[in-house]
Design a protein around this motif. Structure first.
Motif, PDB file in Angstrom:
ATOM      1  N   GLU A  45      46.234  32.437  40.322  1.00  0.00           N
ATOM      2  CA  GLU A  45      45.560  33.248  41.342  1.00  0.00           C
ATOM      3  C   GLU A  45      45.288  32.489  42.640  1.00  0.00           C
ATOM      4  OE1 GLU A  45      42.216  35.383  39.849  1.00  0.00           O
ATOM      5  OE2 GLU A  45      43.307  36.201  38.134  1.00  0.00           O
ATOM      6  N   PHE A  46      46.224  31.602  43.009  1.00  0.00           N
ATOM      7  CA  PHE A  46      46.133  30.973  44.320  1.00  0.00           C
ATOM      8  C   PHE A  46      46.674  31.897  45.409  1.00  0.00           C
ATOM      9  CE2 PHE A  46      45.860  27.095  41.750  1.00  0.00           C
ATOM     10  CZ  PHE A  46      44.818  26.443  42.401  1.00  0.00           C
ATOM     11  N   ILE A  47      47.635  32.772  45.033  1.00  0.00           N
ATOM     12  CA  ILE A  47      48.220  33.686  46.010  1.00  0.00           C
ATOM     13  C   ILE A  47      47.298  34.888  46.167  1.00  0.00           C
ATOM     14  CG2 ILE A  47      50.181  35.156  46.575  1.00  0.00           C
ATOM     15  CD1 ILE A  47      51.930  33.372  44.887  1.00  0.00           C
ATOM     16  N   PRO A  48      46.730  35.099  47.355  1.00  0.00           N
ATOM     17  CA  PRO A  48      45.887  36.269  47.572  1.00  0.00           C
ATOM     18  C   PRO A  48      46.745  37.529  47.681  1.00  0.00           C
ATOM     19  CG  PRO A  48      46.126  35.032  49.597  1.00  0.00           C
ATOM     20  CD  PRO A  48      46.838  34.248  48.542  1.00  0.00           C
ATOM     21  N   GLU A  49      46.199  38.650  47.250  1.00  0.00           N
ATOM     22  CA  GLU A  49      46.920  39.928  47.335  1.00  0.00           C
ATOM     23  C   GLU A  49      48.321  39.808  46.732  1.00  0.00           C
ATOM     24  OE1 GLU A  49      45.149  42.364  48.262  1.00  0.00           O
ATOM     25  OE2 GLU A  49      43.500  41.248  49.173  1.00  0.00           O
ATOM     26  N   ARG A  50      48.405  39.226  45.543  1.00  0.00           N
ATOM     27  CA  ARG A  50      49.707  38.916  44.960  1.00  0.00           C
ATOM     28  C   ARG A  50      50.480  40.149  44.506  1.00  0.00           C
ATOM     29  NH1 ARG A  50      45.995  37.838  40.791  1.00  0.00           N
ATOM     30  NH2 ARG A  50      46.604  38.662  38.732  1.00  0.00           N
ATOM     31  N   THR A  51      49.823  41.292  44.389  1.00  0.00           N
ATOM     32  CA  THR A  51      50.549  42.508  44.006  1.00  0.00           C
ATOM     33  C   THR A  51      50.793  43.437  45.190  1.00  0.00           C
ATOM     34  OG1 THR A  51      48.491  43.674  43.453  1.00  0.00           O
ATOM     35  CG2 THR A  51      49.577  42.458  41.678  1.00  0.00           C
ATOM     36  N   THR A  52      50.263  43.082  46.355  1.00  0.00           N
ATOM     37  CA  THR A  52      50.423  43.967  47.518  1.00  0.00           C
ATOM     38  C   THR A  52      51.152  43.234  48.644  1.00  0.00           C
ATOM     39  OG1 THR A  52      48.145  43.387  48.173  1.00  0.00           O
ATOM     40  CG2 THR A  52      48.449  45.437  46.941  1.00  0.00           C
ATOM     41  N   ASP A  53      50.404  42.787  49.651  1.00  0.00           N
ATOM     42  CA  ASP A  53      51.041  42.230  50.842  1.00  0.00           C
ATOM     43  C   ASP A  53      51.804  40.938  50.571  1.00  0.00           C
ATOM     44  OD1 ASP A  53      49.944  44.340  52.173  1.00  0.00           O
ATOM     45  OD2 ASP A  53      48.318  43.207  53.099  1.00  0.00           O
ATOM     46  N   PHE A  54      51.333  40.120  49.622  1.00  0.00           N
ATOM     47  CA  PHE A  54      51.949  38.810  49.390  1.00  0.00           C
ATOM     48  C   PHE A  54      52.777  38.767  48.117  1.00  0.00           C
ATOM     49  CE2 PHE A  54      49.353  37.626  52.835  1.00  0.00           C
ATOM     50  CZ  PHE A  54      49.764  36.383  53.293  1.00  0.00           C
ATOM     51  N   ILE A  55      53.298  39.886  47.704  1.00  0.00           N
ATOM     52  CA  ILE A  55      54.093  39.890  46.472  1.00  0.00           C
ATOM     53  C   ILE A  55      55.419  39.158  46.656  1.00  0.00           C
ATOM     54  CG2 ILE A  55      55.340  42.059  46.877  1.00  0.00           C
ATOM     55  CD1 ILE A  55      54.735  42.710  43.870  1.00  0.00           C
ATOM     56  N   PHE A  56      55.903  39.059  47.895  1.00  0.00           N
ATOM     57  CA  PHE A  56      57.147  38.323  48.142  1.00  0.00           C
ATOM     58  C   PHE A  56      56.980  36.847  47.785  1.00  0.00           C
ATOM     59  CE2 PHE A  56      59.975  35.965  51.148  1.00  0.00           C
ATOM     60  CZ  PHE A  56      61.177  36.342  50.581  1.00  0.00           C
ATOM     61  N   ALA A  57      55.771  36.305  47.994  1.00  0.00           N
ATOM     62  CA  ALA A  57      55.511  34.915  47.611  1.00  0.00           C
ATOM     63  C   ALA A  57      55.607  34.752  46.100  1.00  0.00           C
ATOM     64  CB  ALA A  57      54.135  34.483  48.109  1.00  0.00           C
ATOM     65  N   ALA A  58      55.058  35.715  45.357  1.00  0.00           N
ATOM     66  CA  ALA A  58      55.141  35.666  43.892  1.00  0.00           C
ATOM     67  C   ALA A  58      56.589  35.775  43.422  1.00  0.00           C
ATOM     68  CB  ALA A  58      54.297  36.791  43.290  1.00  0.00           C
ATOM     69  N   GLY A 115      55.286  31.511  37.245  1.00  0.00           N
ATOM     70  CA  GLY A 115      54.774  31.077  38.537  1.00  0.00           C
ATOM     71  C   GLY A 115      53.321  30.621  38.455  1.00  0.00           C
ATOM     72  N   THR A 116      53.088  29.332  38.726  1.00  0.00           N
ATOM     73  CA  THR A 116      51.721  28.809  38.615  1.00  0.00           C
ATOM     74  C   THR A 116      50.843  29.286  39.760  1.00  0.00           C
ATOM     75  OG1 THR A 116      52.498  26.787  39.723  1.00  0.00           O
ATOM     76  CG2 THR A 116      52.423  26.773  37.312  1.00  0.00           C
ATOM     77  N   GLN A 117      51.377  29.318  40.979  1.00  0.00           N
ATOM     78  CA  GLN A 117      50.587  29.792  42.118  1.00  0.00           C
ATOM     79  C   GLN A 117      50.159  31.238  41.899  1.00  0.00           C
ATOM     80  OE1 GLN A 117      50.062  26.570  43.698  1.00  0.00           O
ATOM     81  NE2 GLN A 117      49.848  28.008  45.376  1.00  0.00           N
ATOM     82  N   THR A 118      51.045  32.012  41.278  1.00  0.00           N
ATOM     83  CA  THR A 118      50.759  33.426  41.036  1.00  0.00           C
ATOM     84  C   THR A 118      49.721  33.597  39.944  1.00  0.00           C
ATOM     85  OG1 THR A 118      53.008  34.028  41.686  1.00  0.00           O
ATOM     86  CG2 THR A 118      51.764  35.645  40.400  1.00  0.00           C
ATOM     87  N   HIS A 119      49.958  32.994  38.792  1.00  0.00           N
ATOM     88  CA  HIS A 119      49.125  33.268  37.630  1.00  0.00           C
ATOM     89  C   HIS A 119      47.823  32.473  37.604  1.00  0.00           C
ATOM     90  CE1 HIS A 119      52.117  35.935  36.025  1.00  0.00           C
ATOM     91  NE2 HIS A 119      53.037  35.012  36.154  1.00  0.00           N
TER      92      HIS A 119
END
Length: 384
Positions: free
Chosen positions: A270-283, A264-268
């Motif tokens: 670091e475009f997705i904020p809070e990627r391990t908490t609130d926004f992990i569903f996006a990742a 995942g490019t958005q994930t890695h």
């Protein structure tokens, strides 16, 4: 004589503690835990010790579930009033001399720093289930009024902190008990209609209501901003709307099958904020796509349906109401998190059960699962 006094093996002595555990519920949790570990490794392997700590939190939640499952529903009912009383007292203490962080007063030091609002996620449905159990067979309209008052007091204290996400979870748990206790649809439909009309008016008059300098009064400024950002995140794409926009981009870019595990490019990037908490569903969506999302949603639906089945089969009103409310907590967690990440609900800081990183939330989930297991065990042991 020695054979008579010989103790049975430890596995035989421990076996009764595992009797009556609900297999389908445990299987649903296992599937979600595996999904959580998979996506946490991908999104958090370079984020300190997040993956390891997430696994530890899961083990702690599992231990809590096992211990609570050994407590009978009758014993749980006896804890309802003390736990609710302590929870409300701690919320008052937070309001009076709580610890403030980042503009919110949510914690209190009682030897250790705790967040009392988390207690109410379990204490609230326990208390209301106890309340209706005591009035089984002769419920009056006044009993529902009293139940609403028992619910409104802690929810109001939590909103004052302010903590909209937790207050919504506690409110949902309490309303679930009141609904399952037999509240008439004649009383439910009018508030729903009013809410629907208010939502339509909010969308229609968004430009006027969200104009600079306009205050709604009933919400804190940051809460009003979150609602306005939801209605039009493009007004501030690099500021308040950044979370929602990046979440939707990640979900959409996953396509049908996703980009692949750890791709995942958005994930890695670091475009997705809070990627391990609130926004992990996006990742998760970016890497596993629509098919992965449907599987994840299917696992949550299976968990919720199994919880409702346990509630339906419970032998007492207290157990039925409590199991139903705990199940609706899982539903609210999942629905609100997926909704806010997808851009259909405001961002309120609610984690995705078993998937998002967070020790406190995991403990609450372990408690809830333990209660469901306890109710399921009680029914099965009665049948045998």
């Amino acid at each position: 004589m020695s054979a008579v006094l010989e103790k049975p093996p430890i596995w035989q002595r421990a076996a009764p503690m595992f009797q009556g555990f609900d297999g389908p519920l445990a299987f649903a949790v296992f599937l979600l835990a595996c999904a959580g570990l998979l996506v946490m490794y991908s999104s958090g392997f370079d984020h300190g010790t997040r993956f390891r700590d997430h696994g530890r939190n899961m083990l702690i939640a599992g231990a809590i579930m096992f211990v609570v499952a050994q407590i009978s529903p009758q014993r749980l009912m006896s804890l309802a009033v003390p736990l609710y009383t302590v929870g409300v007292a701690l919320l008052v203490a937070v309001a009076v001399f709580g610890i403030a962080k980042k503009g919110a007063r949510r914690w209190v030091n009682v030897g250790v720093v705790i967040q009392p609002s988390e207690i109410m996620k379990i204490a609230m449905p326990l208390m209301l289930a106890w309340w209706f159990q005591k009035r089984e067979g002769h419920l009056r309209p006044l009993d529902y009024v009293m139940a609403v008052l028992l619910l409104v007091a802690p929810v109001g204290l939590i909103m004052k902190q302010p903590d909209l996400g937790t207050s919504l979870l506690v409110l949902a748990a309490g309303l679930s008990v009141i609904f399952f206790a037999g509240l008439s649809w004649k009383l439910i439909l009018p508030p729903l209609a009013v809410g629907l009309v208010a939502l339509v008016l909010l969308v229609v008059f968004e430009s006027q209501l969200c104009a600079p300098g306009v205050s709604w009064g009933i919400l804190h400024d940051y809460q009003q901003q979150r609602v306005c950002t939801l209605l039009d995140p493009t007004k501030d794409p690099l500021g308040k709307g950044f979370h929602i926009i990046q979440g939707m981009i990640a979900i959409g870019s996953g396509g049908l099958l996703g980009k692949g595990f750890m791709q995942g490019t958005q994930t890695h990037l670091e475009f997705i904020p809070e990627r391990t908490t609130d926004f992990i569903f996006a990742a998760f969506s970016e890497e596993f796509g629509l098919v992965g999302n449907l599987c994840l949603i299917g696992a949550f639906v299976f968990l919720i349906l199994r919880g409702l089945a346990i509630a339906l089969e419970a032998s007492t009103l207290f157990s039925r109401l409590l199991a139903g409310a705990i199940t609706m907590i899982f539903f609210t967690y999942a629905f609100v998190n997926m909704g806010m990440v997808s851009g259909i609900l405001p961002v309120v800081g609610v984690p995705l059960p078993f998937i998002s990183y967070g020790g406190t939330a995991m403990v609450t989930l372990g408690l809830g699962l333990g209660i469901l297991m306890s109710i399921a065990k009680a029914k099965r042991l009665v049948q045998t």
